[in-house]
Design a protein around this motif. Structure first.
Motif, PDB file in Angstrom:
ATOM      1  N   GLY A  73      23.207   4.212  15.700  1.00  0.00           N
ATOM      2  CA  GLY A  73      23.340   3.555  16.983  1.00  0.00           C
ATOM      3  C   GLY A  73      22.302   3.666  17.878  1.00  0.00           C
ATOM      4  N   ALA A  74      22.486   3.646  19.201  1.00  0.00           N
ATOM      5  CA  ALA A  74      21.238   3.538  20.136  1.00  0.00           C
ATOM      6  C   ALA A  74      20.735   4.990  20.386  1.00  0.00           C
ATOM      7  CB  ALA A  74      21.683   2.745  21.387  1.00  0.00           C
ATOM      8  N   TYR A  75      20.275   5.651  19.641  1.00  0.00           N
ATOM      9  CA  TYR A  75      20.015   6.970  19.914  1.00  0.00           C
ATOM     10  C   TYR A  75      18.621   6.855  19.547  1.00  0.00           C
ATOM     11  CZ  TYR A  75      24.979   7.475  20.045  1.00  0.00           C
ATOM     12  OH  TYR A  75      26.327   7.262  20.382  1.00  0.00           O
ATOM     13  N   THR A  76      17.530   6.659  20.353  1.00  0.00           N
ATOM     14  CA  THR A  76      16.091   6.652  20.217  1.00  0.00           C
ATOM     15  C   THR A  76      15.637   8.085  19.697  1.00  0.00           C
ATOM     16  OG1 THR A  76      15.892   4.770  21.640  1.00  0.00           O
ATOM     17  CG2 THR A  76      14.161   6.106  21.027  1.00  0.00           C
ATOM     18  N   GLY A  77      14.901   8.007  18.627  1.00  0.00           N
ATOM     19  CA  GLY A  77      14.281   9.116  18.136  1.00  0.00           C
ATOM     20  C   GLY A  77      14.993  10.039  17.165  1.00  0.00           C
ATOM     21  N   GLU A  78      16.179   9.761  17.043  1.00  0.00           N
ATOM     22  CA  GLU A  78      17.095  10.668  16.240  1.00  0.00           C
ATOM     23  C   GLU A  78      17.118  10.369  14.856  1.00  0.00           C
ATOM     24  OE1 GLU A  78      19.421  13.426  17.567  1.00  0.00           O
ATOM     25  OE2 GLU A  78      17.479  13.324  18.926  1.00  0.00           O
ATOM     26  N   VAL A  79      17.450  11.013  14.215  1.00  0.00           N
ATOM     27  CA  VAL A  79      17.736  10.963  12.646  1.00  0.00           C
ATOM     28  C   VAL A  79      19.073  11.175  12.076  1.00  0.00           C
ATOM     29  CG1 VAL A  79      17.030  11.752  10.180  1.00  0.00           C
ATOM     30  CG2 VAL A  79      15.280  11.465  12.055  1.00  0.00           C
ATOM     31  N   SER A  80      19.826  10.098  11.700  1.00  0.00           N
ATOM     32  CA  SER A  80      21.112  10.197  11.194  1.00  0.00           C
ATOM     33  C   SER A  80      21.378  10.833   9.999  1.00  0.00           C
ATOM     34  CB  SER A  80      21.728   8.586  11.054  1.00  0.00           C
ATOM     35  OG  SER A  80      22.875   8.637  10.217  1.00  0.00           O
ATOM     36  N   PRO A  81      22.549  11.614   9.931  1.00  0.00           N
ATOM     37  CA  PRO A  81      22.821  12.123   8.541  1.00  0.00           C
ATOM     38  C   PRO A  81      22.943  11.279   7.420  1.00  0.00           C
ATOM     39  CG  PRO A  81      24.615  12.335   9.895  1.00  0.00           C
ATOM     40  CD  PRO A  81      23.638  11.987  10.821  1.00  0.00           C
ATOM     41  N   LEU A  82      23.469  10.102   7.659  1.00  0.00           N
ATOM     42  CA  LEU A  82      23.325   8.963   6.817  1.00  0.00           C
ATOM     43  C   LEU A  82      22.164   8.636   6.163  1.00  0.00           C
ATOM     44  CD1 LEU A  82      25.982   6.613   8.211  1.00  0.00           C
ATOM     45  CD2 LEU A  82      26.288   8.417   6.535  1.00  0.00           C
ATOM     46  N   LEU A 118      29.777  18.236   7.775  1.00  0.00           N
ATOM     47  CA  LEU A 118      30.776  18.377   6.685  1.00  0.00           C
ATOM     48  C   LEU A 118      31.797  17.349   6.307  1.00  0.00           C
ATOM     49  CD1 LEU A 118      32.113  21.941   8.251  1.00  0.00           C
ATOM     50  CD2 LEU A 118      30.834  21.477   6.151  1.00  0.00           C
ATOM     51  N   GLU A 119      31.749  16.404   7.376  1.00  0.00           N
ATOM     52  CA  GLU A 119      32.800  15.337   7.148  1.00  0.00           C
ATOM     53  C   GLU A 119      32.077  14.375   6.138  1.00  0.00           C
ATOM     54  OE1 GLU A 119      33.229  12.803  10.607  1.00  0.00           O
ATOM     55  OE2 GLU A 119      33.081  10.965   9.333  1.00  0.00           O
ATOM     56  N   LEU A 120      30.850  14.496   6.153  1.00  0.00           N
ATOM     57  CA  LEU A 120      29.739  13.454   5.150  1.00  0.00           C
ATOM     58  C   LEU A 120      29.698  14.502   3.870  1.00  0.00           C
ATOM     59  CD1 LEU A 120      27.424  12.017   7.861  1.00  0.00           C
ATOM     60  CD2 LEU A 120      29.357  10.924   6.617  1.00  0.00           C
ATOM     61  N   GLY A 121      29.915  15.614   3.773  1.00  0.00           N
ATOM     62  CA  GLY A 121      29.914  16.333   2.443  1.00  0.00           C
ATOM     63  C   GLY A 121      28.604  17.070   2.251  1.00  0.00           C
ATOM     64  N   MET A 122      28.130  17.258   3.710  1.00  0.00           N
ATOM     65  CA  MET A 122      26.752  18.088   3.546  1.00  0.00           C
ATOM     66  C   MET A 122      27.042  19.433   3.680  1.00  0.00           C
ATOM     67  SD  MET A 122      24.445  15.672   6.008  1.00  0.00           S
ATOM     68  CE  MET A 122      22.652  16.104   5.529  1.00  0.00           C
ATOM     69  N   ASP A 123      26.272  20.221   3.149  1.00  0.00           N
ATOM     70  CA  ASP A 123      26.067  21.610   3.387  1.00  0.00           C
ATOM     71  C   ASP A 123      25.384  22.296   4.518  1.00  0.00           C
ATOM     72  OD1 ASP A 123      27.605  22.096   0.835  1.00  0.00           O
ATOM     73  OD2 ASP A 123      25.538  22.241  -0.229  1.00  0.00           O
ATOM     74  N   VAL A 124      25.756  23.100   5.193  1.00  0.00           N
ATOM     75  CA  VAL A 124      25.236  23.464   6.637  1.00  0.00           C
ATOM     76  C   VAL A 124      24.612  25.023   6.573  1.00  0.00           C
ATOM     77  CG1 VAL A 124      25.713  23.861   8.972  1.00  0.00           C
ATOM     78  CG2 VAL A 124      26.723  22.008   7.895  1.00  0.00           C
ATOM     79  N   VAL A 125      23.347  25.240   7.170  1.00  0.00           N
ATOM     80  CA  VAL A 125      22.900  26.517   7.376  1.00  0.00           C
ATOM     81  C   VAL A 125      23.068  26.721   8.897  1.00  0.00           C
ATOM     82  CG1 VAL A 125      21.221  28.096   7.542  1.00  0.00           C
ATOM     83  CG2 VAL A 125      21.492  26.676   5.417  1.00  0.00           C
ATOM     84  N   TYR A 126      24.213  27.513   9.408  1.00  0.00           N
ATOM     85  CA  TYR A 126      24.367  27.330  10.864  1.00  0.00           C
ATOM     86  C   TYR A 126      23.656  28.840  11.454  1.00  0.00           C
ATOM     87  CZ  TYR A 126      26.818  28.178  15.337  1.00  0.00           C
ATOM     88  OH  TYR A 126      27.259  28.435  16.598  1.00  0.00           O
ATOM     89  N   CYS A 127      22.522  28.637  12.414  1.00  0.00           N
ATOM     90  CA  CYS A 127      21.830  29.528  12.979  1.00  0.00           C
ATOM     91  C   CYS A 127      22.533  30.376  14.157  1.00  0.00           C
ATOM     92  CB  CYS A 127      20.519  29.176  13.235  1.00  0.00           C
ATOM     93  SG  CYS A 127      19.696  28.453  11.965  1.00  0.00           S
ATOM     94  N   VAL A 128      22.588  31.505  14.143  1.00  0.00           N
ATOM     95  CA  VAL A 128      23.176  32.135  15.196  1.00  0.00           C
ATOM     96  C   VAL A 128      22.154  33.461  15.756  1.00  0.00           C
ATOM     97  CG1 VAL A 128      25.717  31.651  14.712  1.00  0.00           C
ATOM     98  CG2 VAL A 128      24.689  34.086  13.845  1.00  0.00           C
ATOM     99  N   GLY A 129      22.371  34.015  16.593  1.00  0.00           N
ATOM    100  CA  GLY A 129      21.681  35.334  17.000  1.00  0.00           C
ATOM    101  C   GLY A 129      21.517  35.211  18.685  1.00  0.00           C
TER     102      GLY A 129
END
Ligand code: PGA
Length: 252
Positions: A73-82, A118-129
């Motif tokens: 969609g119209a999200y200039t400068g962004e990179v889609s997970p697809l 997750l919906e797209l089947g990807m693995d996530v490294v979620y940062c907290v701190g």
């Protein structure tokens, strides 16, 4: 048994050609060393194709450092997970403190990205701190609880096997100050307990929790010796194979 997971976050460093040269050297070095941990490197978006090509035939995972919270969609400068998936990238780091600090990401906005990945089947490294002020104000547990409860909101139990948590105290990132192995292990233990109460003991036991913040060859062994530390998310010391390899082979 939780398999050790060592990851390198290149942040905004290394051009595509530098990244490709690094990645082929890393691949060779890991083969020679007989590295037996799960290894990931996260180049910047534009370096990903060259790096993927360079690690072909190895088990080195190439991840993205971020992604958009929409498919297109119209999200200039962004990179889609697809777009990432189309390249063959199946892992993404989300919620890094630099994204929170400089680009206004919040637990809520990161949650949206986690659910999409997750919906797209990807693995996530979620940062907290926590930040230094938060730690000094005695808010460590409050901050981690919110980051976990909100960041993982609506994540289904069966998807938790695709989530890795990276505990990165903000005050230890790029500062040369590492949390002591004991402090880090306490925070990891708290994260595991929180995930047990949000999900189940079994899910918490299987959860891989990386430590991040000035990890280097000289401190990785002591950190990894701790019961609740299952890996590392490495910034500065992942920028050269000479420094990153001894971290990957910490147990050799
Ligand atoms: P650092 O960065 O190793 O340079 O402290 C860690 C990170 O931000 O992931």
């Amino acid at each position: 048994m939780r398999k050790a997971y060592i990851a390198g976050n290149w942040k905004m460093n290394l051009t595509p050609s530098e990244g490709a040269a690094y990645a082929s050297a890393l691949k060779k070095a890991c083969e020679q060393a007989g590295a037996d941990v799960k290894i990931m490197i996260a180049p910047s978006f534009v370096s990903i194709p060259a790096v993927l090509d360079a690690v072909k035939g190895s088990d080195i995972i190439v991840a993205a450092q971020n992604m958009a919270d929409h498919k297109s969609g119209a999200y200039t400068g962004e990179v889609s997970p697809l777009m990432l998936l189309d390249l063959g990238v199946k892992t993404v780091i989300l919620g890094h403190s630099e994204r929170r600090q400089y680009y206004g990401e919040t637990n809520e906005s990161i949650n949206k990205k986690i659910l999409l990945a997750l919906e797209l089947g990807m693995d996530v490294v979620y940062c907290v701190g926590e930040t230094l002020e938060e730690r000094e104000a005695g808010k460590l547990e409050e901050i981690l609880s919110a980051q976990l409860a909100v960041g993982l909101k609506d994540v289904a139990p069966q998807d938790m096997s695709r989530i890795t948590i990276a505990y990165e105290p903000v005050w230890a990132i790029g500062t040369g100050k590492t949390a002591t192995p004991e402090d880090a292990d306490d925070a990891h233990c708290f994260i595991r307990k929180t995930v047990a109460s949000l999900y189940s003991k079994d899910i918490a036991e299987k959860l891989i929790i990386q430590y991040g913040g000035s990890v280097k060859a000289g401190n990785v062994k002591a950190l990894m010796a701790k019961e609740n530390i299952d890996g590392a998310l490495v910034g500065g010391a992942s920028l050269s194979v000479e420094q990153f390899l001894p971290i990957i082979t910490y147990n050799k």
